[in-house]
Design an enzyme around this catalytic site. Sequence first.
Site, short mmCIF file in Angstrom:
data_model
loop_
_atom_site.label_atom_id
_atom_site.label_comp_id
_atom_site.label_asym_id
_atom_site.label_seq_id
_atom_site.Cartn_x
_atom_site.Cartn_y
_atom_site.Cartn_z
N SER A 145 8.96 36.59 -18.46
CA SER A 145 8.19 35.80 -17.51
C SER A 145 8.78 35.96 -16.10
CB SER A 145 8.16 34.34 -17.99
OG SER A 145 7.16 33.65 -17.30
N ASP A 221 -1.05 33.79 -24.82
CA ASP A 221 -0.13 33.23 -23.81
C ASP A 221 -0.92 32.34 -22.85
OD1 ASP A 221 1.46 32.95 -21.45
OD2 ASP A 221 2.57 34.75 -21.99
N HIS A 254 3.61 32.24 -25.18
CA HIS A 254 4.60 32.53 -24.14
C HIS A 254 6.03 32.21 -24.58
CE1 HIS A 254 5.39 33.47 -19.94
NE2 HIS A 254 6.11 32.37 -19.78
N1 LIG Z 1 5.62 24.55 -19.91
C1 LIG Z 1 6.89 24.93 -19.37
C2 LIG Z 1 6.67 26.01 -18.36
C3 LIG Z 1 7.88 26.80 -18.21
C4 LIG Z 1 8.02 27.84 -19.28
O1 LIG Z 1 7.14 28.10 -20.12
N2 LIG Z 1 9.16 28.46 -19.26
C5 LIG Z 1 9.39 29.58 -20.11
C6 LIG Z 1 9.73 30.75 -19.20
S1 LIG Z 1 8.49 30.98 -17.94
C7 LIG Z 1 10.57 29.34 -21.03
O2 LIG Z 1 11.22 30.27 -21.46
N3 LIG Z 1 10.89 28.07 -21.32
C8 LIG Z 1 12.07 27.70 -22.07
C9 LIG Z 1 12.03 27.92 -23.55
O3 LIG Z 1 10.96 28.15 -24.12
O4 LIG Z 1 13.13 27.86 -24.15
C10 LIG Z 1 7.56 23.75 -18.71
O5 LIG Z 1 6.88 23.02 -17.98
O6 LIG Z 1 8.77 23.57 -18.93
#
Ligand SMILES: N[C@@H](CCC(=O)N[C@@H](CS)C(=O)NCC(=O)O)C(=O)O
Length: 276
Positions: A145, A221, A254
């Site tokens: 991402s 995603d 995602h």
């Molecule tokens: N829905 C998420 C958006 C951010 C998101 O999806 N982050 C991804 C990278 S862009 C991620 O890796 N999140 C941490 C995880 O899944 O461990 C939020 O608001 O925290």
Amino acid sequence: MQRIERHASFGGWQDVYEIESATLGVKTRVGVYLPPQAIERPCPVVYWLSGLTCSEQNFITKAGAQQHAARHGLILVAPDTSPRGEGVPDADGYDLGVGAGFYLDATQVPWNSHYRMHDYVVHELPAWVEANFPASDARGIAGHSMGGHGALVLALRNPGRYRSVSAFSPIVAPTQVPWGEKAFSAYLGDDRDAWREWDACALIADARERLPLLVDQGLADEFLENQLRPELLREACEAAGHPLELRLQPDYDHSYYFIASFIGEHLAHHAEMLRG
Ligand SMILES: N[C@@H](CCC(=O)N[C@@H](CS)C(=O)NCC(=O)O)C(=O)O
């Protein structure tokens, strides 16, 4: 440097260090996986750049990458996604400030005091890794991402520095999507010409090195159409003759469930390219 975690993992060690970064102007944490082969010989290093809201922890606890790194003899280095701590500016929202460094060097006040993730990841971090661990100078870079954007941009901006690059669900054209527009306005100011220096699709046209790109994108995603737009990467690569393997994976979202499903194939790709 201080080691703050150590876990035996697949015959090697998953460590977390806290280091004083002169570039970021704060202490910062970094995950380092040492495969069993590192006891006997220097190993190539794959740098992993995580996405929005992440720290060094997400990749090391959720991707299941250690088993593959152990098989291929790869060191994995997973830095934080921004500076953080006392004196580091932040903003409301998860997509700007702490946890959202976008792997660039900010030019605007107040961000330019600490937000220098490009310089840190490209120069200071490898110098630290190569001085303190049995690391060869063969480097690969990968990410997810915002970190997928980071991996593509860092490789494109620094020809000769990386021998392999791959990305999951990357933000391929930050100058054209809401996440990038918000972050680049703050970090780089209003001059959109300056933004192009940090946009993979814009950099591909004039790239001085045609390192093949391996990209996986899930078709379920939630950010696909609004923020990620892999078709723009395909178009940029076709126009420039830049080698791209873009794999669209039905049903995957995602999350790190997606990354864990394909990280083995990504690390096999890196291992192949990094073999000395
Ligand atoms: N829905 C998420 C958006 C951010 C998101 O999806 N982050 C991804 C990278 S862009 C991620 O890796 N999140 C941490 C995880 O899944 O461990 C939020 O608001 O925290």
